[in-house]
Design an enzyme around this catalytic site. Structure first.
Site, short mmCIF file in Angstrom:
data_model
loop_
_atom_site.label_atom_id
_atom_site.label_comp_id
_atom_site.label_asym_id
_atom_site.label_seq_id
_atom_site.Cartn_x
_atom_site.Cartn_y
_atom_site.Cartn_z
N SER A 5 0.82 -1.20 0.00
CA SER A 5 0.00 0.00 0.00
C SER A 5 0.86 1.26 0.00
O SER A 5 1.65 1.47 -0.90
CB SER A 5 -0.96 -0.04 1.18
N ASP A 42 -2.81 6.00 -4.27
CA ASP A 42 -1.68 5.34 -3.62
C ASP A 42 -1.28 4.15 -4.49
O ASP A 42 -1.93 3.86 -5.49
CB ASP A 42 -2.04 4.95 -2.19
N ASP A 60 -1.52 0.94 -4.51
CA ASP A 60 -2.43 -0.16 -4.84
C ASP A 60 -3.83 0.34 -5.18
O ASP A 60 -4.74 -0.44 -5.39
CB ASP A 60 -2.48 -1.20 -3.72
N ASP A 100 -6.44 1.86 -3.85
CA ASP A 100 -7.71 1.80 -3.13
C ASP A 100 -8.06 3.14 -2.50
O ASP A 100 -9.20 3.35 -2.08
CB ASP A 100 -7.70 0.69 -2.07
#
Length: 451
Positions: A93, A235, A237, A239
């Site tokens: 993340s 970010d 990833d 999400d």
């Protein structure tokens, strides 16, 4: 670091092929050797991590469905689509580039909750894994098109033609992460003229990947220079979503969710309740009140919000770190649906983003991390709870939250770092900073006292 939010570590130090393989074996054993979907973000270490995990999953008899380089919300949807029994997302993340991590999903595409994660970790620590014989080794199947299917689901939920007519100018910063393909497909389909920065999927982050004001100066400058209608930052990833307005002002991660809540409640439906976590801005409560809708707060953690939303049939919810959860798409944070809803909101309002934001409730949030060994965290929080007894409304369901009529402070132990996270919100920046300073000072004092 192994905990209820997954497993994170520094590649080549704590995160090793042996550890990763054992975690794969444990997860396959936990799922009774049923099929598992695996995806990864763009991190340089992703291939090493992926193949180590594959080894463990296969050794314990699970078939592997490899969906390649994808965002976390895409992986979550793919678990549902493939009718798999679980999923593993390989992504740390917002952690720096030297980190990587495994995030574990159950069959409905939602993270393992605390109880499920503890059961899985019990399997891992006991080490009694299923071991498949030569004739029990299943296949690794590559499944193409997960990102395209995800974005089509998002597009099916918005008025594409209306948004296209607006012809939005968008500046996009994907931090060289996993959201590049999906964001490009989405914004192109919505007729946006896109100025892309940091959109090379090489996993070499051009700035600290946490989508905060300090880290998004390139986006702020480019959005203003190009006279864009909006700037979007993901970010690694994808999400979470942070937003810059048409004047080049960073509006704050909290207002990603505020915009989505205001739009859904004002233009689509007024069902109750909205679900948010304990660290999310009270602006959501103000907006919900405007629309005659209640708000339920739950402990921090996407799965806590998602499960409460499912139970309460909530129309919209999420977390104040830029994480929007919109159930018609999926019960998980999704930067792509957040982008689409924001652009549809601007289309409906026929106003620039700066004017829309000006009409929202405004508070100042201050965040700080204070070093605290994890073994001390519970006792330090209890000491501070005793010290502030009688002040405001106290919620101890997730660390310690103290709320007054127009401000609050929340402190909790991080699941990913040896720190206590302190978040304070107040009508003004000075008041929020004062709250953070007071509580961080207490943490430092208590940690010194227990050292």
């Amino acid at each position: 670091m192994i905990g209820i939010s997954g497993v994170r570590g520094i590649v080549g130090q704590s995160l090793t092929p042996d550890l990763l393989s054992r975690l794969g074996q444990a997860f396959a054993t936990f799922l009774s050797s049923k099929p598992v979907v695996v995806g990864r973000d763009t991190r340089v270490s992703g291939e090493m991590v992926k193949h180590s995990v594959f080894s463990g999953l296969l050794a314990a008899g699970s078939a592997v469905i490899d969906i390649g380089m994808v965002s976390t919300p895409t992986l979550a949807l793919a678990v549902e689509e493939e009718k798999a029994d679980g999923g593993i997302m390989i992504s740390a993340s917002h952690n720096p580039v030297e980190w990587n991590a495994l995030k574990f999903f159950r069959s409905d595409g939602i993270y393992l909750n605390e109880r499920e994660m503890r059961l899985f970790l019990d399997v891992y620590y006991q080490g009694d894994f299923h071991r498949a014989g030569w004739d029990g080794i299943r296949e690794v199947r590559f499944a193409e098109g997960a990102t395209q299917r995800h974005i089509q689901r998002v597009l099916d939920l918005v008025d594409v033609q209306a948004v296209r007519k607006r012809g939005f100018r968008v500046t996009l910063d994907c931090c060289n992460g996993a959201g590049i393909e999906g964001a490009s497909i989405l914004l192109d389909a919505l007729g946006c003229a896109v100025d892309r920065i940091h959109c090379e999927p090489n996993g070499l982050f051009p700035h600290n990947p946490e989508p905060t004001f300090d880290n998004l100066q390139d986006l702020i400058v480019r959005t203003k220079k190009n006279a864009s209608d909006i700037g979007f930052a993901q970010d690694p990833d994808a999400d979470r979503l942070a937003i810059v307005d048409d004047t080049g002002r960073f509006i704050g991660e909290e207002y990603t969710l505020a915009l989505a809540v205001d739009y859904i409640l004002g233009h689509r439906e007024k069902a109750s309740p909205v679900v948010i976590n304990l660290s999310t801005s009270r602006a959501i409560e103000d907006l919900a009140q405007r629309h005659g809708v209640s708000v339920v707060r739950v402990p921090v953690g996407e799965v806590n919000v998602a499960e409460a939303m499912m139970e309460l049939n909530s129309p919209i919810g999420g977390e104040g770190n830029g994480g929007v959860i919109y159930p018609p798409c999926h019960y998980g944070r999704d930067s792509f649906i957040a982008m689409a809803l924001t652009l549809e909101l601007l289309t409906a309002e026929q106003k620039p983003l700066s004017a829309v934001v000006a009409a929202l409730p405004r508070y100042s949030i201050k965040k700080e991390k204070v070093h605290c060994p994890r073994r001390m965290a519970f006792d330090v929080i209890q000491d501070i709870r005793a010290a502030v007894a009688g002040e405001g409304d106290i919620d101890a369901s997730d660390g310690l939250r103290v709320a007054w009529s127009d401000r609050w402070v929340h402190m909790r132990s991080s699941n990913t770092e040896p720190v206590l996270r302190i978040i304070a919100e107040a009508p003004g920046a000075a008041d929020a900073a004062e709250l953070v300073a007071r509580f961080s000072g207490m943490v430092k004092e208590k940690v010194r006292g227990r050292a």
